[in-house]
Write an enzyme that holds these catalytic residues in place. Structure first.
Site, PDB file in Angstrom:
ATOM      1  CE  LYS A   1      -3.976  -2.228   2.273  1.00  0.00           C
ATOM      2  NZ  LYS A   1      -4.967  -2.135   3.398  1.00  0.00           N
TER       3      LYS A   1
ATOM      4  CE1 TYR B   1      -9.356  -2.890   0.386  1.00  0.00           C
ATOM      5  CE2 TYR B   1      -8.303  -1.075  -0.763  1.00  0.00           C
ATOM      6  CZ  TYR B   1      -8.221  -2.211   0.023  1.00  0.00           C
ATOM      7  OH  TYR B   1      -6.989  -2.664   0.450  1.00  0.00           O
TER       8      TYR B   1
ATOM      9  CG  ASN C   1      -3.860  -2.427   6.877  1.00  0.00           C
ATOM     10  OD1 ASN C   1      -3.658  -2.136   5.715  1.00  0.00           O
ATOM     11  ND2 ASN C   1      -4.946  -3.064   7.281  1.00  0.00           N
TER      12      ASN C   1
ATOM     13  CG  HIS D   1      -5.472  -6.208  -0.521  1.00  0.00           C
ATOM     14  ND1 HIS D   1      -6.717  -6.102   0.067  1.00  0.00           N
ATOM     15  CD2 HIS D   1      -5.586  -7.158  -1.484  1.00  0.00           C
ATOM     16  CE1 HIS D   1      -7.545  -6.940  -0.536  1.00  0.00           C
ATOM     17  NE2 HIS D   1      -6.888  -7.600  -1.484  1.00  0.00           N
TER      18      HIS D   1
ATOM     19  CD  GLU E   1      -8.914  -8.823  -3.976  1.00  0.00           C
ATOM     20  OE1 GLU E   1      -9.801  -8.642  -3.132  1.00  0.00           O
ATOM     21  OE2 GLU E   1      -7.771  -9.242  -3.685  1.00  0.00           O
TER      22      GLU E   1
HETATM   23  P1  DAT Z   1      -8.161  -6.700   5.544  1.00  0.00           P
HETATM   24  O1  DAT Z   1      -7.321  -5.714   4.768  1.00  0.00           O
HETATM   25  O2  DAT Z   1      -7.418  -7.249   6.742  1.00  0.00           O
HETATM   26  O3  DAT Z   1      -8.742  -7.794   4.670  1.00  0.00           O
HETATM   27  P2  DAT Z   1     -10.840  -5.542   5.576  1.00  0.00           P
HETATM   28  O4  DAT Z   1     -11.080  -6.262   4.299  1.00  0.00           O
HETATM   29  O5  DAT Z   1     -11.829  -5.717   6.678  1.00  0.00           O
HETATM   30  O6  DAT Z   1      -9.388  -5.885   6.167  1.00  0.00           O
HETATM   31  O7  DAT Z   1     -10.750  -3.975   5.299  1.00  0.00           O
HETATM   32  C1  DAT Z   1     -10.063  -3.498   4.152  1.00  0.00           C
HETATM   33  C2  DAT Z   1      -9.202  -2.325   4.559  1.00  0.00           C
HETATM   34  O8  DAT Z   1     -10.046  -1.265   5.033  1.00  0.00           O
HETATM   35  C3  DAT Z   1      -8.231  -2.589   5.707  1.00  0.00           C
HETATM   36  O9  DAT Z   1      -7.041  -3.188   5.268  1.00  0.00           O
HETATM   37  C4  DAT Z   1      -8.017  -1.218   6.235  1.00  0.00           C
HETATM   38  C5  DAT Z   1      -9.376  -0.560   6.085  1.00  0.00           C
HETATM   39  N1  DAT Z   1     -10.163  -0.712   7.311  1.00  0.00           N
HETATM   40  C6  DAT Z   1     -10.844  -1.790   7.730  1.00  0.00           C
HETATM   41  N2  DAT Z   1     -11.458  -1.574   8.895  1.00  0.00           N
HETATM   42  C7  DAT Z   1     -11.143  -0.306   9.235  1.00  0.00           C
HETATM   43  C8  DAT Z   1     -11.464   0.538  10.357  1.00  0.00           C
HETATM   44  N3  DAT Z   1     -12.239   0.099  11.349  1.00  0.00           N
HETATM   45  N4  DAT Z   1     -10.962   1.785  10.358  1.00  0.00           N
HETATM   46  C9  DAT Z   1     -10.196   2.246   9.347  1.00  0.00           C
HETATM   47  N5  DAT Z   1      -9.841   1.514   8.270  1.00  0.00           N
HETATM   48  C10 DAT Z   1     -10.314   0.262   8.220  1.00  0.00           C
HETATM   49 MG    MG Z   2     -10.201  -7.786   3.239  1.00  0.00          MG
END
Ligand code: DAT
Ligand code: MG
Length: 140
Positions: A9, A49, A112, A115, A126
């Site tokens: 990212k 997303y 974070n 992805h 994807e």
């Molecule tokens: P992951 O990337 O672990 O699969 P996800 O699919 O639930 O997590 O969410 C996609 C991305 O969205 C994640 O990498 C970071 C962002 N995200 C998720 N939950 C969040 C939150 N509570 N606050 C801010 N950003 C968030």
């Molecule tokens: Mg995810």
């Protein structure tokens, strides 16, 4: 063999951690089958997303993912999807296991570092978002 899609990212690129993160990924047994550096627009980040469109963090996520260059990579390994989720750790780095990429390098749940696809089916969708078939070169 299974494939998964990762994106290093914009925070990973800004912190100059492309090599460090790929090193961890290769040491965990993954092979790179396609890779590029690119920059998402707000529109393409929003599309990627799209499943999170209704979530409160969606706007912030789209802003962040379009804030600078990123490095999408297709990875190959037995059990790639589940194994890669173990290598990256929990979404929130504060909850990620010791030694995982997010625990080591990420600052927050929103920023974070990487992805990782959540299923083989989504990995294929994807991967096609970023790569044409000519860009995907299998290891063997
Ligand atoms: P992951 O990337 O672990 O699969 P996800 O699919 O639930 O997590 O969410 C996609 C991305 O969205 C994640 O990498 C970071 C962002 N995200 C998720 N939950 C969040 C939150 N509570 N606050 C801010 N950003 C968030
Ligand atoms: Mg995810």
């Amino acid at each position: 063999m299974e494939r998964t899609l990762t994106i290093l990212k914009p925070d990973c690129v800004r912190k100059n951690l492309i090599g460090a993160v790929i090193d961890k990924i290769e040491r965990a047994g993954f092979r790179v089958v396609a890779m590029k550096k690119t920059r998402l627009t707000k529109a393409t980040a929003g599309e990627f997303y799209g499943v999170h469109r209704e979530r409160p963090f969606y706007g912030e996520l789209v802003e962040f993912m379009s804030s600078g260059p990123c490095v999408p990579i297709i990875l190959e390994k037995d059990n790639a999807v589940a194994d890669f989720r173990k290598v990256i750790g929990a979404t929130d780095p504060a909850e990620a296991d010791a030694g995982t990429i997010r625990q080591l390098y990420a600052d927050s749940k929103g920023e974070n570092i990487v992805h990782g696809s959540d299923s083989a089916e989504n990995a294929a969708i994807e991967a096609s978002f970023f790569f044409s078939s000519e860009e995907v070169v299998s290891v063997n």
